[in-house]
Design a protein around this motif. Structure first.
Motif, PDB file in Angstrom:
ATOM      1  N   ILE A   1      11.574 -12.842  -6.655  1.00 20.21           N
ATOM      2  CA  ILE A   1      11.853 -13.921  -6.301  1.00 20.21           C
ATOM      3  C   ILE A   1      12.815 -14.912  -6.992  1.00 20.21           C
ATOM      4  CG2 ILE A   1      10.636 -16.403  -6.394  1.00 20.21           C
ATOM      5  CD1 ILE A   1       8.049 -14.730  -5.954  1.00 20.21           C
ATOM      6  N   TYR A   2      13.062 -14.323  -8.152  1.00 19.02           N
ATOM      7  CA  TYR A   2      14.113 -15.093  -8.839  1.00 19.02           C
ATOM      8  C   TYR A   2      15.653 -14.665  -8.423  1.00 19.02           C
ATOM      9  CZ  TYR A   2      17.338 -15.688 -12.734  1.00 19.02           C
ATOM     10  OH  TYR A   2      18.497 -16.030 -13.447  1.00 19.02           O
ATOM     11  N   GLU A   3      15.615 -13.458  -7.788  1.00 15.25           N
ATOM     12  CA  GLU A   3      16.885 -12.775  -7.409  1.00 15.25           C
ATOM     13  C   GLU A   3      17.258 -13.448  -5.893  1.00 15.25           C
ATOM     14  OE1 GLU A   3      19.241 -11.246  -9.220  1.00 15.25           O
ATOM     15  OE2 GLU A   3      17.972 -10.669 -10.614  1.00 15.25           O
TER      16      GLU A   3
ATOM     17  N   ILE B   1       0.980  -1.039   0.106  1.00 20.81           N
ATOM     18  CA  ILE B   1      -0.050   0.033   0.030  1.00 20.81           C
ATOM     19  C   ILE B   1       0.958   1.206  -0.027  1.00 20.81           C
ATOM     20  CG2 ILE B   1      -1.988   1.620   1.172  1.00 20.81           C
ATOM     21  CD1 ILE B   1      -2.301  -1.601   2.488  1.00 20.81           C
ATOM     22  N   GLY B   2       0.729   2.050  -0.906  1.00 24.88           N
ATOM     23  CA  GLY B   2       1.581   3.450  -0.924  1.00 24.88           C
ATOM     24  C   GLY B   2       0.722   4.625  -1.554  1.00 24.88           C
ATOM     25  N   LYS B   3       1.343   5.822  -1.152  1.00 25.44           N
ATOM     26  CA  LYS B   3       0.886   7.025  -2.053  1.00 25.44           C
ATOM     27  C   LYS B   3       0.898   7.112  -3.376  1.00 25.44           C
ATOM     28  CE  LYS B   3       2.578   9.476   1.972  1.00 25.44           C
ATOM     29  NZ  LYS B   3       3.828  10.289   2.635  1.00 25.44           N
ATOM     30  N   THR B   4       1.829   6.252  -4.016  1.00 23.58           N
ATOM     31  CA  THR B   4       1.890   6.235  -5.416  1.00 23.58           C
ATOM     32  C   THR B   4       1.830   4.564  -5.736  1.00 23.58           C
ATOM     33  OG1 THR B   4       4.273   5.952  -5.289  1.00 23.58           O
ATOM     34  CG2 THR B   4       3.285   8.059  -5.504  1.00 23.58           C
ATOM     35  N   ARG B   5       1.819   4.349  -7.032  1.00 19.98           N
ATOM     36  CA  ARG B   5       1.703   3.094  -7.451  1.00 19.98           C
ATOM     37  C   ARG B   5       2.963   2.353  -7.195  1.00 19.98           C
ATOM     38  NH1 ARG B   5       3.246   1.366 -12.238  1.00 19.98           N
ATOM     39  NH2 ARG B   5       2.931   3.577 -13.095  1.00 19.98           N
ATOM     40  N   LEU B   6       4.139   3.034  -7.308  1.00 20.91           N
ATOM     41  CA  LEU B   6       5.365   2.434  -7.351  1.00 20.91           C
ATOM     42  C   LEU B   6       5.720   2.237  -5.631  1.00 20.91           C
ATOM     43  CD1 LEU B   6       7.734   4.338  -9.839  1.00 20.91           C
ATOM     44  CD2 LEU B   6       6.507   2.062 -10.140  1.00 20.91           C
ATOM     45  N   GLN B   7       5.452   3.035  -5.046  1.00 14.04           N
ATOM     46  CA  GLN B   7       5.337   2.805  -3.521  1.00 14.04           C
ATOM     47  C   GLN B   7       4.733   1.565  -3.145  1.00 14.04           C
ATOM     48  OE1 GLN B   7       4.130   6.411  -1.668  1.00 14.04           O
ATOM     49  NE2 GLN B   7       6.329   7.317  -1.601  1.00 14.04           N
ATOM     50  N   ALA B   8       3.318   1.214  -3.642  1.00 11.62           N
ATOM     51  CA  ALA B   8       2.810   0.246  -3.435  1.00 11.62           C
ATOM     52  C   ALA B   8       3.554  -1.175  -3.756  1.00 11.62           C
ATOM     53  CB  ALA B   8       1.573  -0.020  -3.996  1.00 11.62           C
ATOM     54  N   PHE B   9       4.391  -1.015  -4.944  1.00 18.12           N
ATOM     55  CA  PHE B   9       5.204  -2.297  -5.459  1.00 18.12           C
ATOM     56  C   PHE B   9       6.577  -2.245  -4.471  1.00 18.12           C
ATOM     57  CE2 PHE B   9       4.386  -2.583 -10.487  1.00 18.12           C
ATOM     58  CZ  PHE B   9       2.746  -2.282 -10.300  1.00 18.12           C
ATOM     59  N   GLU B  10       7.082  -1.242  -3.946  1.00 17.53           N
ATOM     60  CA  GLU B  10       7.858  -1.220  -3.161  1.00 17.53           C
ATOM     61  C   GLU B  10       7.737  -1.987  -1.750  1.00 17.53           C
ATOM     62  OE1 GLU B  10      10.031   2.894  -4.455  1.00 17.53           O
ATOM     63  OE2 GLU B  10       9.198   2.869  -2.738  1.00 17.53           O
ATOM     64  N   GLN B  11       6.299  -1.714  -1.373  1.00 16.45           N
ATOM     65  CA  GLN B  11       6.032  -2.168   0.001  1.00 16.45           C
ATOM     66  C   GLN B  11       5.578  -3.605   0.029  1.00 16.45           C
ATOM     67  OE1 GLN B  11       5.664  -0.658   3.297  1.00 16.45           O
ATOM     68  NE2 GLN B  11       6.974   0.660   2.148  1.00 16.45           N
ATOM     69  N   ALA B  12       5.165  -3.812  -1.432  1.00 10.40           N
ATOM     70  CA  ALA B  12       4.783  -5.512  -1.636  1.00 10.40           C
ATOM     71  C   ALA B  12       6.145  -6.325  -1.662  1.00 10.40           C
ATOM     72  CB  ALA B  12       4.243  -5.422  -2.920  1.00 10.40           C
ATOM     73  N   GLY B  13       7.252  -5.682  -2.048  1.00 11.82           N
ATOM     74  CA  GLY B  13       8.638  -6.358  -1.819  1.00 11.82           C
ATOM     75  C   GLY B  13       8.884  -6.627  -0.406  1.00 11.82           C
ATOM     76  N   LEU B  14       8.569  -5.616   0.547  1.00  4.86           N
ATOM     77  CA  LEU B  14       8.911  -5.851   1.829  1.00  4.86           C
ATOM     78  C   LEU B  14       7.720  -7.141   2.433  1.00  4.86           C
ATOM     79  CD1 LEU B  14       9.122  -2.355   3.606  1.00  4.86           C
ATOM     80  CD2 LEU B  14      10.785  -4.307   3.614  1.00  4.86           C
ATOM     81  N   ALA B  15       6.645  -6.998   1.849  1.00  6.02           N
ATOM     82  CA  ALA B  15       5.607  -8.124   2.053  1.00  6.02           C
ATOM     83  C   ALA B  15       6.109  -9.355   1.656  1.00  6.02           C
ATOM     84  CB  ALA B  15       4.406  -7.752   1.628  1.00  6.02           C
ATOM     85  N   LEU B  16       6.789  -9.474   0.431  1.00  7.80           N
ATOM     86  CA  LEU B  16       7.478 -10.852   0.074  1.00  7.80           C
ATOM     87  C   LEU B  16       8.470 -11.306   1.048  1.00  7.80           C
ATOM     88  CD1 LEU B  16       7.636 -12.937  -2.097  1.00  7.80           C
ATOM     89  CD2 LEU B  16       9.072 -11.120  -3.244  1.00  7.80           C
ATOM     90  N   THR B  17       9.616 -10.368   1.394  1.00  7.93           N
ATOM     91  CA  THR B  17      10.559 -10.725   2.302  1.00  7.93           C
ATOM     92  C   THR B  17       9.869 -11.098   3.475  1.00  7.93           C
ATOM     93  OG1 THR B  17      12.118  -8.786   1.458  1.00  7.93           O
ATOM     94  CG2 THR B  17      12.386  -9.706   3.693  1.00  7.93           C
TER      95      THR B  17
END
Length: 145
Positions: A77-79, A25-41
């Motif tokens: 996930i690949y990395e 979840i983010g103020k921008t679409r890219l922030q939401a993508f970044e936060q999803a990276g943390l959710a993945l970790t």
């Protein structure tokens, strides 16, 4: 449970059968993508236990927001799998249909990170990138574990 980074940013998990959903979840679409990276970790370990020591550049491309998000998560996930790393910090930018990202992290330390599972791939299940009524962006999908 929403893990706030700022008032309008954070991440959370949602259950889906034997797999797990990640949501940024983010103020921008890219922030939401970044936060999803943390959710993945956080599917693997506590993100706070990961040190942002090494940078890995990631690039993916799709004209569709949903598929760009899916490609982003699958690239992470690949990395993680090929480098044996976990990531703590993400910075993204976009030029047209191409997403440019840098993920900072470190190699897995089994004793310190106590990895719970290994993500196998992002799926089309519950895949969604959209702006909510309150203006926040949400990016989510189910990850096969």
């Amino acid at each position: 449970m929403l893990h706030d980074v700022a008032a309008a940013e954070g991440w959370e998990h949602f259950r889906h059968g034997a797999d797990i959903g990640i949501r940024g979840i983010g103020k921008t679409r890219l922030q939401a993508f970044e936060q999803a990276g943390l959710a993945l970790t956080s599917v693997v370990t506590e993100p706070e236990s990961v040190r942002a020591l090494h940078a890995v550049d990631i690039r993916c491309s799709s004209p569709d927001d949903d598929f760009l998000f899916l490609d982003w998560i699958n690239a992470l996930i690949y990395e993680m799998a090929t480098r044996g790393m976990l990531f703590r910090r993400f910075v993204l930018s976009q030029d047209g249909a191409t997403l440019y990202g840098t993920a900072w992290g470190e190699p897995v330390d089994v004793e310190r990170h106590c990895p719970a599972v290994e993500p196998k791939g992002a799926t089309l299940t519950e895949l969604k990138v959209q702006q909510s009524e309150d203006g926040r962006w949400i990016a989510q999908c189910v990850v096969d574990v």
